[in-house]
Design a protein around this motif. Structure first.
Motif, PDB file in Angstrom:
ATOM      1  N   GLY A   1       0.784  -1.220   0.000  1.00 55.17           N
ATOM      2  CA  GLY A   1       0.000   0.000   0.000  1.00 55.17           C
ATOM      3  C   GLY A   1       0.819   1.275   0.000  1.00 55.17           C
TER       4      GLY A   1
ATOM      5  N   ARG B   1       1.186   3.699  -2.146  1.00 53.18           N
ATOM      6  CA  ARG B   1       0.585   4.931  -2.659  1.00 53.18           C
ATOM      7  C   ARG B   1      -0.210   5.678  -1.600  1.00 53.18           C
ATOM      8  NH1 ARG B   1      -2.671   3.123  -7.848  1.00 53.18           N
ATOM      9  NH2 ARG B   1      -2.754   1.175  -6.680  1.00 53.18           N
ATOM     10  N   ALA B   2      -0.591   4.975  -0.519  1.00 50.20           N
ATOM     11  CA  ALA B   2      -1.373   5.625   0.530  1.00 50.20           C
ATOM     12  C   ALA B   2      -0.513   6.414   1.495  1.00 50.20           C
ATOM     13  CB  ALA B   2      -2.185   4.572   1.301  1.00 50.20           C
ATOM     14  N   GLY B   3       0.817   6.303   1.390  1.00 57.15           N
ATOM     15  CA  GLY B   3       1.702   7.017   2.301  1.00 57.15           C
ATOM     16  C   GLY B   3       1.619   6.447   3.705  1.00 57.15           C
TER      17      GLY B   3
ATOM     18  N   LYS C   1      -1.152   0.256   4.227  1.00 55.70           N
ATOM     19  CA  LYS C   1      -2.412   0.979   4.371  1.00 55.70           C
ATOM     20  C   LYS C   1      -3.491   0.177   5.094  1.00 55.70           C
ATOM     21  CE  LYS C   1      -4.271  -0.365  -0.158  1.00 55.70           C
ATOM     22  NZ  LYS C   1      -4.686   0.118  -1.495  1.00 55.70           N
TER      23      LYS C   1
ATOM     24  N   THR D   1      -6.965   3.735  -1.659  1.00 58.26           N
ATOM     25  CA  THR D   1      -5.725   3.505  -2.403  1.00 58.26           C
ATOM     26  C   THR D   1      -4.654   4.552  -2.121  1.00 58.26           C
ATOM     27  OG1 THR D   1      -6.986   2.443  -4.180  1.00 58.26           O
ATOM     28  CG2 THR D   1      -4.748   3.184  -4.712  1.00 58.26           C
ATOM     29  N   THR D   2      -5.038   5.829  -2.138  1.00 58.26           N
ATOM     30  CA  THR D   2      -4.061   6.905  -2.013  1.00 58.26           C
ATOM     31  C   THR D   2      -4.256   7.677  -0.715  1.00 58.26           C
ATOM     32  OG1 THR D   2      -5.452   8.560  -3.098  1.00 58.26           O
ATOM     33  CG2 THR D   2      -4.102   7.145  -4.532  1.00 58.26           C
ATOM     34  N   GLN D   3      -3.283   8.533  -0.409  1.00 58.21           N
ATOM     35  CA  GLN D   3      -3.395   9.402   0.760  1.00 58.21           C
ATOM     36  C   GLN D   3      -4.638  10.285   0.649  1.00 58.21           C
ATOM     37  OE1 GLN D   3      -1.761   9.559   3.626  1.00 58.21           O
ATOM     38  NE2 GLN D   3      -3.102  11.235   4.267  1.00 58.21           N
ATOM     39  N   GLN D   4      -4.989  10.693  -0.572  1.00 57.16           N
ATOM     40  CA  GLN D   4      -6.163  11.531  -0.770  1.00 57.16           C
ATOM     41  C   GLN D   4      -7.446  10.790  -0.386  1.00 57.16           C
ATOM     42  OE1 GLN D   4      -3.620  11.292  -3.026  1.00 57.16           O
ATOM     43  NE2 GLN D   4      -2.805  13.306  -2.435  1.00 57.16           N
ATOM     44  N   ASP D   5      -7.482   9.470  -0.619  1.00 56.55           N
ATOM     45  CA  ASP D   5      -8.655   8.681  -0.216  1.00 56.55           C
ATOM     46  C   ASP D   5      -8.848   8.728   1.296  1.00 56.55           C
ATOM     47  OD1 ASP D   5      -9.202   7.864  -2.840  1.00 56.55           O
ATOM     48  OD2 ASP D   5      -7.816   6.170  -2.676  1.00 56.55           O
TER      49      ASP D   5
END
Length: 392
Positions: A16, A18-20, A25, A213-217
């Motif tokens: 994970g 991309r989630a930072g 994640k 998926t990403t930090q933005q999520d």
């Protein structure tokens, strides 16, 4: 084979990236619990599900034990280098149980509803079925130079989700065939089933069944949660204990060597006791003595982490979240500074919040008063919480 037994493979072996964050994640907190725990709970609570088989990374055993503590799940299987290999490991782990139907679900989708799971189980009894939602955007197929080569008919497109549902023996055989053929690149079990020649049906998915998926999520999810928690409250807590003979004190959930001990019915952790009262104060829900009276022998020598967990659970039961915990310790000794970061980490673990939401400070009373005379120590705490807004 069990005629009606339903099993679930929850895939949680990825990194994970991309989630930072500082961990995979699936172990990041959503509210008060790791995302993986929420993804497991939606199946352990479902009346039609008999077996839940987690698949994790070999390096994550400790994090998994913490996340799944108390849940009725099978011993985790270890995943492989790809999602397909991880799913296959989960299916092989289930093989001795021989369920009739298996659902395969990504741990990064913690919001699947009970209704969606029931639809998946019903559809999976037919062989192979995947949830999908209609695509609202126009989709373009492009070439290597990003030039459009085709515009698919939108009405025929579906965005595919999990849980995907299969006859257990059919999907296990398909995975084994793919493995023997050297195919390890399938990112979707529906696609693997198609490759194996199985007819795959699509049933109705859910727009709320999003994949984190990403930090933005994660940021968007927290923003939505906080928007629903409009009642911001602040509570304060105070605790004091006298020194006595001994060789350690408990502070912030840590056993710290010292030339003295402290007098107390439990472990006399002034930091955690003050934190408990701060949270209960924000809830207007009494104090630590009301819930854990020192007259009750069951709390003699009790570890104070139980008290803090209780306070956080009281908050969660009302739909609230602990946003920040600020603690100040007043004493001449022991020195708090060398233990500050470890204290913050331990408090964050107990309370189920991020470490950057915990502050620990220390000061002396400049040799004045009972703390200045090294007769005891004091802790003050302030808790900021958010609750769902309720009309007066």
């Amino acid at each position: 084979m069990a005629d009606n037994q339903v099993a679930v493979v929850v895939v949680a072996g990825g990194r994970g990236l991309r989630a930072g964050g500082d961990r995979p994640k699936q172990y990041r907190l959503l509210g008060h619990a790791p995302m993986l725990r929420q993804s497991l709970e939606i199946f352990t609570r479902h009346a039609e599900v008999s077996l839940v088989q987690p698949v994790i990374h070999r390096d994550d055993e400790s994090q998994f034990r913490n996340a799944a503590n108390g849940l009725d799940v099978l011993t985790p299987a270890f995943g492989g280098a790809t999602r397909q290999e991880s799913v296959c490991a989960g299916l092989e782990a289930l093989a001795p149980h021989r369920p009739a139907v298996v659902l395969i679900h990504d741990a990064a989708r913690p919001f699947a509803s009970e209704i969606l799971i029931s639809r998946a189980i019903a559809a999976g009894r037919g062989g192979a079925a995947i949830p999908g939602i209609a695509v609202s955007d126009t989709i373009k197929e492009v070439d290597a130079d990003n030039r459009v080569v085709h515009t698919p008919e939108r009405a025929r497109l579906r965005a595919v989700q999990t849980p995907q549902a299969f006859d257990f023996e059919l999907i296990l055989a398909a995975h084994r065939r793919a493995r023997e053929a050297g195919r390890t690149d399938f990112t979707d079990d529906g696609a693997l089933a198609e490759w194996a020649g199985l007819p795959v049906a699509v049933f109705e998915g859910e727009t709320g069944n999003i994949k984190m998926t990403t930090q933005q999520d994660f940021a968007r999810h927290e923003a939505r949660e906080l928007a629903a928690l409009g009642d911001i409250r602040v509570g304060s807590g105070y605790d004091v204990h006298a020194f006595t003979q001994g060789d350690h004190v408990w502070l912030g959930g840590l056993k710290i060597p010292h030339t003295q001990g402290v007098v107390g019915h439990s472990d006399a952790d002034v930091v955690l006791h003050a934190a408990v009262d701060a949270i209960l104060g924000a809830l207007a829900d009494g104090d630590i003595g009301a819930h854990f009276p020192p007259s009750d022998p069951q709390w003699k020598g009790a570890s104070s982490d139980r008290f803090l967990k209780f306070a956080v659970e009281r908050l969660a039961a009302r739909g609230g979240r602990l946003m920040h915990l600020d603690v100040t310790v007043v004493c001449e000794a022991p020195k708090v500074g060398p233990h500050r970061d470890a204290m913050r980490q331990r408090i964050a673990e107990i309370a189920g919040i991020a470490v950057d939401r915990v502050a620990v400070k220390a000061t002396t009373s400049e040799k004045m008063g009972f703390t200045g005379r090294c007769e005891g120590l004091v802790a003050y705490a302030t808790a900021t919480v958010r609750l769902p807004w309720e009309s007066p």
